[in-house]
Design an enzyme around this catalytic site. Sequence first.
Site, mmCIF file in Angstrom:
data_model
loop_
_atom_site.group_PDB
_atom_site.id
_atom_site.type_symbol
_atom_site.label_atom_id
_atom_site.label_comp_id
_atom_site.label_asym_id
_atom_site.label_seq_id
_atom_site.Cartn_x
_atom_site.Cartn_y
_atom_site.Cartn_z
ATOM 1 N N TRP A 26 0.824 -1.218 0.000
ATOM 2 C CA TRP A 26 0.000 0.000 0.000
ATOM 3 C C TRP A 26 0.854 1.262 0.000
ATOM 4 C CZ3 TRP A 26 -0.236 -3.838 3.753
ATOM 5 C CH2 TRP A 26 0.495 -3.590 4.908
ATOM 6 N N GLU A 45 -5.055 1.073 6.365
ATOM 7 C CA GLU A 45 -5.147 1.628 7.721
ATOM 8 C C GLU A 45 -6.202 0.900 8.556
ATOM 9 O OE1 GLU A 45 -3.254 3.576 9.470
ATOM 10 O OE2 GLU A 45 -1.882 3.808 7.799
ATOM 11 N N TYR A 125 -7.152 8.975 14.953
ATOM 12 C CA TYR A 125 -5.859 8.496 14.452
ATOM 13 C C TYR A 125 -5.959 8.087 12.982
ATOM 14 C CZ TYR A 125 -2.316 5.321 12.993
ATOM 15 O OH TYR A 125 -1.363 4.727 12.225
ATOM 16 N N ASP A 143 -0.736 7.086 17.016
ATOM 17 C CA ASP A 143 -1.230 5.811 17.553
ATOM 18 C C ASP A 143 -0.332 5.407 18.721
ATOM 19 O OD1 ASP A 143 1.105 5.072 16.331
ATOM 20 O OD2 ASP A 143 0.274 3.324 15.311
ATOM 21 N N CYS A 204 18.454 3.276 16.228
ATOM 22 C CA CYS A 204 17.483 4.376 16.148
ATOM 23 C C CYS A 204 18.162 5.652 15.669
ATOM 24 C CB CYS A 204 16.868 4.605 17.527
ATOM 25 S SG CYS A 204 15.764 6.027 17.565
HETATM 26 S S1 SF4 Z 1 16.631 6.130 21.271
HETATM 27 FE FE1 SF4 Z 1 15.606 4.298 21.905
HETATM 28 S S2 SF4 Z 1 13.952 4.966 23.268
HETATM 29 FE FE2 SF4 Z 1 14.681 6.760 22.146
HETATM 30 S S3 SF4 Z 1 13.309 6.941 20.407
HETATM 31 FE FE3 SF4 Z 1 15.060 5.752 19.736
HETATM 32 S S4 SF4 Z 1 14.498 3.597 20.078
HETATM 33 FE FE4 SF4 Z 1 13.074 4.878 21.213
#
Ligand code: SF4
Length: 365
Positions: A26, A45, A125, A143, A204
């Site tokens: 999608w 969704e 949402y 969400d 991250c």
């Molecule tokens: S650093 Fe870790 S806790 Fe912070 S937003 Fe990224 S994954 Fe989430």
Amino acid sequence: MSWPAASDLLVPLAPWFDRVRRDLPWRAADLDAPHPDPYAVLVSELMLQQTQVATVVPYFNRWMERFPTAHALAEAEEDTVHKAWEGLGYYRRARFLKAAAGSIAAEGWPTDLEGLAGLPGLGPYTAAAVGSIAFQWPTPALDGNAFRVLARLLLLEGEPKDRATELRAWLSPALAAFGPSRLTQALMELGATACLPAPACARCPLSLSCGARLAGRTAEIPPVAKRAKPKASTLWLLALEAQGRFLLQAPAAKGLLAGLWRWPTVEAAEAPPGPPAPGSSPVLAWPGWTQVYTHRREAVTPLRLRLERPFPAAEGLHWVPESDLPALPLGKRDQRLRSLLDTAGETPLETPTLESLLSPFRAPL
Ligand code: SF4
């Protein structure tokens, strides 16, 4: 609020998403233009509410082959729609989707967030997600995943949902800056793949500025809501068979199981123990299982009863020819009994008397 500007804090998020995003059926290739098929966004969704991406993908593909447009869905039979949803759970979503398609087919797409939120099944949402992903409106879609990411990033104490209005106002300029569709999906992707309840901060893109990570508090932010213990029940699920027909409960018009056919059930405690009635067909049982729902836990024993002839059924119950069973939309529990019908392995059950099992399903004399 004294949070750093979202358009500064979230700078690494958009290029990260462009690099790692999963190829989902999608998703549009061009995230800077309105989506070429808003209906596909709406379907995805609704399917993704309460359901994992991996489960949704094959359902989405089959659905789009079967109902490729809002018009096609609006014109489809209820039973066909529920059959296509069979196994995905939370069947209200199928009804809402069909009703929303009916509105779109008749009146066209809404032109603002309020109009989208007025379509059946679209809460704040989902309306905001469809607005940003399908139409590039700067409408922040928050969400559970997005709330978790933002709570940690901004080191929010307490329940982040209580700050939804502030968070939407904070996020909105970043959507305009990085592209509403891209940023909305980037937040969802981060929550689904890295900022999980047990976060993988090493992968991250926001780890250098994440308040919870820097404070060593990712485990406690956001606070985990305590779930009520599921209500337990014990059920007999009945395959009552007579002259090539099975007794089934017709779909209800409303409620959680609307649109689904159901096998008759008896709360086990309601049927007094005793041997099978003399001369009656024996009651056979397959091995049981535990069916777990969000708020309920059922210990299910599937029973098979072969009667010599059908009896007049109580209101809402029908004797359905066996050849029609595969086409009927059933919930997960009831699908399982349908698939047992072709298997051996039933053993005689000595507990319920036949009449105590059948009496709730007979039409009154
Ligand atoms: S650093 Fe870790 S806790 Fe912070 S937003 Fe990224 S994954 Fe989430």
